[in-house]
Every structure is written in structure tokens, then in C-alpha cells.
Design an enzyme around this catalytic site. Structure first.
Site, PDB file in Angstrom:
ATOM      1  N   LYS A 163       0.852  -1.202   0.000  1.00 28.21           N
ATOM      2  CA  LYS A 163       0.000   0.000   0.000  1.00 28.21           C
ATOM      3  C   LYS A 163       0.882   1.245   0.000  1.00 28.21           C
ATOM      4  CE  LYS A 163      -3.929   2.109   2.443  1.00 28.21           C
ATOM      5  NZ  LYS A 163      -4.868   1.990   3.581  1.00 28.21           N
TER       6      LYS A 163
ATOM      7  N   SER B 163      -9.783   2.058   2.590  1.00 28.62           N
ATOM      8  CA  SER B 163      -8.852   2.757   1.728  1.00 28.62           C
ATOM      9  C   SER B 163      -7.832   1.848   1.040  1.00 28.62           C
ATOM     10  CB  SER B 163      -8.101   3.827   2.523  1.00 28.62           C
ATOM     11  OG  SER B 163      -7.330   3.229   3.542  1.00 28.62           O
TER      12      SER B 163
ATOM     13  N   SER C 131     -10.203  -0.128   6.890  1.00 28.02           N
ATOM     14  CA  SER C 131      -9.560   0.001   5.582  1.00 28.02           C
ATOM     15  C   SER C 131      -8.809  -1.228   5.089  1.00 28.02           C
ATOM     16  CB  SER C 131      -8.598   1.193   5.579  1.00 28.02           C
ATOM     17  OG  SER C 131      -9.311   2.387   5.424  1.00 28.02           O
TER      18      SER C 131
END
Lengths: 99, 497
Positions: free
Chosen positions: B77, B152, B176
């Protein structure tokens, strides 16, 4: 009923150092009225007898030994700088002009 | 080869059936083929990944003892710093920034010889539930490219579901990791707060943020969990205690006699019918595996969402003050005679997206004099009440369970103009972050009405993460027997180039 006027939003934006257009101020002010009324629910159960929690771990003063370890070279530290001069960050004027 | 699990790939690497270079190249080819449609990646580090793979292969050839996942590729990420590799956190304000240091998670990945393929898309600064808030455009759900992959960590979950990577790192502040896992039919784990170091994780809400493993199976998540977890002197909030034995738990999957608490408040109204169907079925399978299902109540969970949307913005308004255009990142308006303040104002206007500005302003308000007690102070009290609800419930059960999200993946654009509707996605995942405990989401099947994946959430007390893996492995095994193949084998084939 909580609400924020576009002047209130302008003041908050100034405190948060974000330039905003008049249009943005108005639309944010409308949204915040909705959001604030939704989040104000926390007041329903937050009695005086309830202790606040700021953090999930009960930590206090976490220390480590004060040992010198390698750190960034000036070149590494400045590698992302938007502007630099003589191995230093170059920044815009911070204080007002002296008379 | 790319459709295997990470542990199967690791076994093939160990017995010499394949090499890390071959495996890495297969994933890079897959990314080149499908990522134009999926857009899971913001940066693909072809050169770095192949160099890392070649180095692992050389070590293996020399007879070195390697870590369990050595040579297996992973998607990172974009909120985690990696030295010399572009890191944006999905924001224009960090466009082009190459961090001069590795996050501790990346250091662990490198020490375990896990090959980092590149950086995955995300909602800007991890603020969002759909990856639509990325400054670089949305990621598309491989199950249906017109739908969101969650957020996210939507780039990480989409990369897994599109077979672009067998492992990924996500971060979870209010759901997330778990919500993207739920809507893409993958596995995601938010470890106990402090279980994985936050050093080098670009901060959104420091008392809630937690990095964790994302994978396509419970065992793979456990292997990655043990690779990245552990105390870190560089993060004063990291827990100085042994890492829970999650791999052993994932290998065991024995739930006989375990008490599983169904949270009364996280079901019913507002939950899509197919989500409830799959949840009930999972409970039956766990009962058949020998677990005891009990009902528990958490009356203050209904205030969690409101408290979260005060605490997270408050902390973010402070954390994001560091993006001041002085030392790194974007700088706008630096003309002759411009003041530092005007440069900050202009840079933050251009550099931050709408949701980030919304939360900074909301947090600034919640922390301002005269409103602090009513908003931030009250939210902190709700946090105490939620923790007390968990503590009471865990007296009656070993883990708590619920659907991960109220609905399956929604359409891109469907909720982007309604912040409150968007925030409701996280209603079942937020309580875990507020209390700092562990949470896992794993696939429980497809909703009959739309054919989209549904997630099953397992919550365990702090530093008892292994319990989530026990229950997760038991449910996964039962579902696999029922389906005959992993859920992702039912996903549509991506056309590619």
C-alpha cells in the site's frame, strides 16, 4: 442544531492553512451542518462519570537508551526538498520585512 | 502459477519447481496485462522487484536458510515508505516524493526476502472506503469493474483479487483492510493495535492506524502477519510482547468448544439480505465444526461511527500539518516576496483533495476552544464505553463476529457526493479500531441477489490475534468443502490486453 456558516469555515480554513474558494466555503458549510448533527450524537452518552480514552494502550513515557546511531546525511535529508541552498532547506520569507 | 496461494508458491520455490525471478515476472506480466482495467497499482517497481527476486534465488542456490515466504511477491500500500521508491499516500501533495528511508514493515519484508512488486492505490491519506478519493483515479473491483474495490486499501485488495499479487500490505484505521477484503472476496487482518510497527506508515489517525496482512487465504495472511509483526523501538506505541502464534492457529483451525459471540447490534436493519444469508450460513458451519454460538450485546456500538468521525479528523488535522511545503513534497506559489504562510495556504489548497480538506476542517473545529469538550472530549468518552462493551462481551465469548460490511460493493460514483452514506460502510468495522483490538475479514460467499462477495468479520481481544485465525481457518475449510474451490475461482475472467 449545530451549524457552521461559510465565515466559520473560512476561519477554520485559515487556521488550518488551506486556501479556499468562495464556492468551496459555501459547499463545506452546508456539508458540515449535516455531518455535525450526525456526530453530535456522541453527547447523548458521554456522561460526566465516563473517563475519556485518548489511546488504546495504557502507555506512559516510553524511553529508549540514548545511544548515537547513524542518521541521514545532509544530501539524504534534503533529497525531497522543494528548494535548497548551501545544504539547507530554502523556505519562503517567514518574518515580516524589517523597517 | 499466479492463481496459487502464497504458501503453495513458497513450496514450489523451496522444491525448485520455479524461481522467484520466474514467479515475479509472471506477476509483472499479469499486471501489464490487466492493470489498465483494474488500476490497483500507482507504481510498478519492475527493476527493483526483479533484482530482489534474483538475490533471493542466489541465496537459495547457495543453500541459505530462508524465511517461509522468501521469494514470494507482494503489493505494498502506497502509505508505507520504501526507500527510493515513489510514495504518495494517494495524494498530489506527495507526488514524486521518494522517501530516504524504509518503514519498519518494509524492513521486515526485505529481511524475509518477500519481493515488493510496487505500490498500490488508496484513498488519499487512507481517508475513504472506496479508493475513489485517490488523487490518481479510482481502482476497479475485479468482480465487476464498474464497482468499488473498497477502501482505503482498495489497490491492495484488487491486486489480490485480480491475481496481480498473492500477498499485500494494507492499513486499517476504521476498516480500511477489512472492508476492501470483504468486497473483493479476499482475506484481510487488522492486528491488535501496536502489533505491527507504525514507523514509516504515513499517519492519518495515530491512535487508530494499524498495518496488517492481506491475502487470498487465512494461512497466507498468518504467514505474512508473523513476518511483519513484532516490537519496534522506533514506534513507542508498538507492543513489547511476543507475537501471537497466528501461523500455528491457521494450521490448526480447531474451534471445538470455542465460544463465538454474535454481536446483536451489528446485524438486522441496514444489512443487505444476501449479507445476512451468508452470515447465518457461516454461523451454522462454525457450529457444525464444534463451536458454541452465543449472542452478545454491545449497546454503545451505535455511537462508534459518530465518535470515529470526530476522533479521526481531529488526529488527522494535527498529523497533516506536517505537509507544509517546506521540507518535502509539493510547493506552490513560491514567487519572489511570497510569505511562507501564503505558500502553505496555496500548496495545501492544490495538494489536498476534497475529503482530506473536509476532515482537516472538521478536526480543526472539533479541537477548537469552546467546542473541544462537546465534540472531541465526548468522542473520547464514547471510546471508553465501546471498550467496556468489548470487555463485557469477551467475558461471555472467545471471539465476536458480525458481517464485515452492511452491503456488497457499490458502484463507482454512487456515494461519492454523500459523505454520510459513505461513512456508513464502516459501521461494523470501526468499533475494533476504537478499542485497539484485532479484526479479520474473510470471504463467506456471494450475495444471491447480486453475485458479489460478502465478508465475515471476526474480532478478538487485544494480543489474542491467534483466535481470529483459529476461527477463520475453521470457517474457510468448511466453506471450501462446500464450494469445492476458492471463492475467487468464481470471479469473472479479466479480458486483459
Amino acid at each position: 442544531m449545530s451549524s457552521l456558516s461559510s465565515d466559520d469555515v473560512a476561519n477554520l480554513a485559515r487556521l488550518a492553512r488551506i486556501q479556499m474558494s468562495e464556492e468551496e466555503l459555501v459547499s463545506f458549510s452546508n456539508e458540515f451542518t449535516v455531518i455535525l448533527n450526525a456526530v453530535a450524537r456522541v453527547q447523548e452518552v458521554a456522561g460526566a462519570d465516563v473517563e475519556p480514552t485518548s489511546h488504546p494502550l495504557p502507555l506512559r513515557n516510553v524511553f529508549r537508551p540514548d545511544v548515537v546511531v547513524p542518521s541521514f546525511t545532509p544530501k539524504e535529508a534534503l533529497s525531497g526538498a522543494p528548494a535548497q541552498e548551501e545544504s539547507r532547506f530554502r523556505v519562503p520569507q517567514i518574518l515580516g520585512e524589517e523597517a | 502459477m499466479i492463481r496459487l496461494s502464497a504458501s503453495e508458491m513458497a513450496a514450489k520455490l523451496a522444491n525448485g519447481e520455479t524461481t522467484s525471478v520466474e514467479l515475479t515476472q509472471a506477476h509483472l506480466d499479469r499486471i501489464a496485462d490487466v492493470d489498465t482495467d483494474v488500476h490497483a497499482f500507482l507504481f510498478v517497481d519492475t527493476e527493483g522487484a526483479l533484482a530482489q527476486a534474483a538475490a533471493v534465488d542466489a541465496k537459495r542456490a547457495a543453500g541459505a536458510k530462508l524465511a517461509p515466504l522468501a521469494g514470494v511477491p507482494l503489493a505494498l500500500k502506497d502509505v508505507m515508505t520504501q526507500k527510493g521508491v515513489p510514495t504518495t499516500a494517494g495524494s498530489k501533495i506527495l507526488e514524486g516524493w521518494r522517501p530516504p528511508y524504509d518503514s519498519t514493515v518494509v524492513t521486515h519484508l526485505k529481511n524475509n526476502d518477500i519481493v515488493i512488486l510496487g505500490k498500490t492505490n488508496m484513498d488519499e491519506f487512507a481517508m475513504g472506503s472506496s479508493t475513489e478519493n485517490s488523487a490518481y483515479g479510482p481502482t476497479h473491483n475485479p468482480w465487476d469493474l464498474t464497482r468499488i474495490p473498497g477502501g482505503s486499501s482498495g489497490g491492495s485488495s484488487a491486486a489480490l483479487a485480480a491475481f496481480e499479487a498473492p500477498l499485500a500490505i494494507g492499513t486499517d484505521t476504521g476498516g480500511s483492510i477489512r472492508q476492501p477484503a470483504a468486497v473483493t472476496g479476499t482475506v484481510g487482518v487488522k492486528p491488535t493495535y501496536g502489533g505491527v510497527s507504525r514507523f514509516g506508515l504515513i499517519a492519518f489517525s495515530s491512535s487508530l492506524d494499524q498495518a496488517g496482512p492481506c491475502a487470498r487465504s487465512v494461512l497466507d495472511a498468518a504467514l505474512l502477519h508473523e513476518a511483519i509483526a513484532g516490537h519496534d523501538p522506533k514506534d513507542s506505541t508498538s507492543i513489547n510482547a511476543p507475537v501471537p502464534q497466528v501461523v500455528a492457529a491457521a494450521n490448526s483451525g480447531d474451534v471445538k468448544g470455542m465460544k463465538i459471540g454474535v454481536v446483536k447490534e451489528l446485524n438486522g436493519d441496514g444489512y443487505q439480505s444476501g449479507v445476512r444469508t451468508r452470515f447465518e450460513e457461516s454461523l451454522e458451519l462454525l457450529a457444525a465444526a464444534g463451536a458454541e454460538i452465543v449472542e452478545v450485546s454491545a449497546p454503545n456500538f451505535e455511537y462508534a461511527l459518530a465518535a470515529y468521525y470526530l476522533i479521526a479528523p481531529s488526529e488527522c488535522s494535527s498529523n497533516l500539518a506536517r505537509f507544509d511545503a517546506m521540507r518535502y513534497g509539493l510547493r506552490v506559489g513560491d514567487v519572489d516576496g511570497a510569505s511562507a504562510e501564503s505558500v502553505m495556504n496555496l500548496t495545501r489548497e492544490v495538494g489536498f483533495g476534497r475529503e482530506v480538506k473536509r476532515r482537516i476542517i472538521l478536526g480543526t473545529y472539533a479541537l477548537s476552544s469552546g467546542y473541544y469538550d462537546a465534540y472531541y472530549g465526548s468522542a473520547q468518552k464514547v471510546r471508553t464505553l465501546i471498550t467496556q462493551d468489548f470487555n463485557k462481551a469477551f467475558e461471555k465469548c472467545d471471539v465476536m463476529v458480525s458481517p464485515t460490511c452492511p452491503t456488497t460493493a457499490f458502484k463507482i460514483g454512487e456515494k461519492s457526493n454523500d459523505p454520510i452514506a459513505m461513512y456508513l460502510n464502516d459501521i461494523a468495522t470501526i468499533p475494533v479500531n476504537m478499542a485497539g483490538i484485532g479484526g479479520m475479514s474473510l470471504p463467506s460467499g456471494l450475495a444471491p441477489e447480486d453475485g458479489l462477495p460478502v465478508g465475515f468479520q471476526i474480532m478478538a481481544p487485544a494480543m489474542a490475534d491467534q483466535r481470529m485465525y483459529l476461527v477463520g481457518a475453521a470457517l474457510e475449510a468448511a466453506l471450501l468443502t462446500k464450494w469445492g474451490a476458492p471463492l475467487l475461482s468464481q470471479a469473472p475472467v479479466l479480458a486483459g490486453k
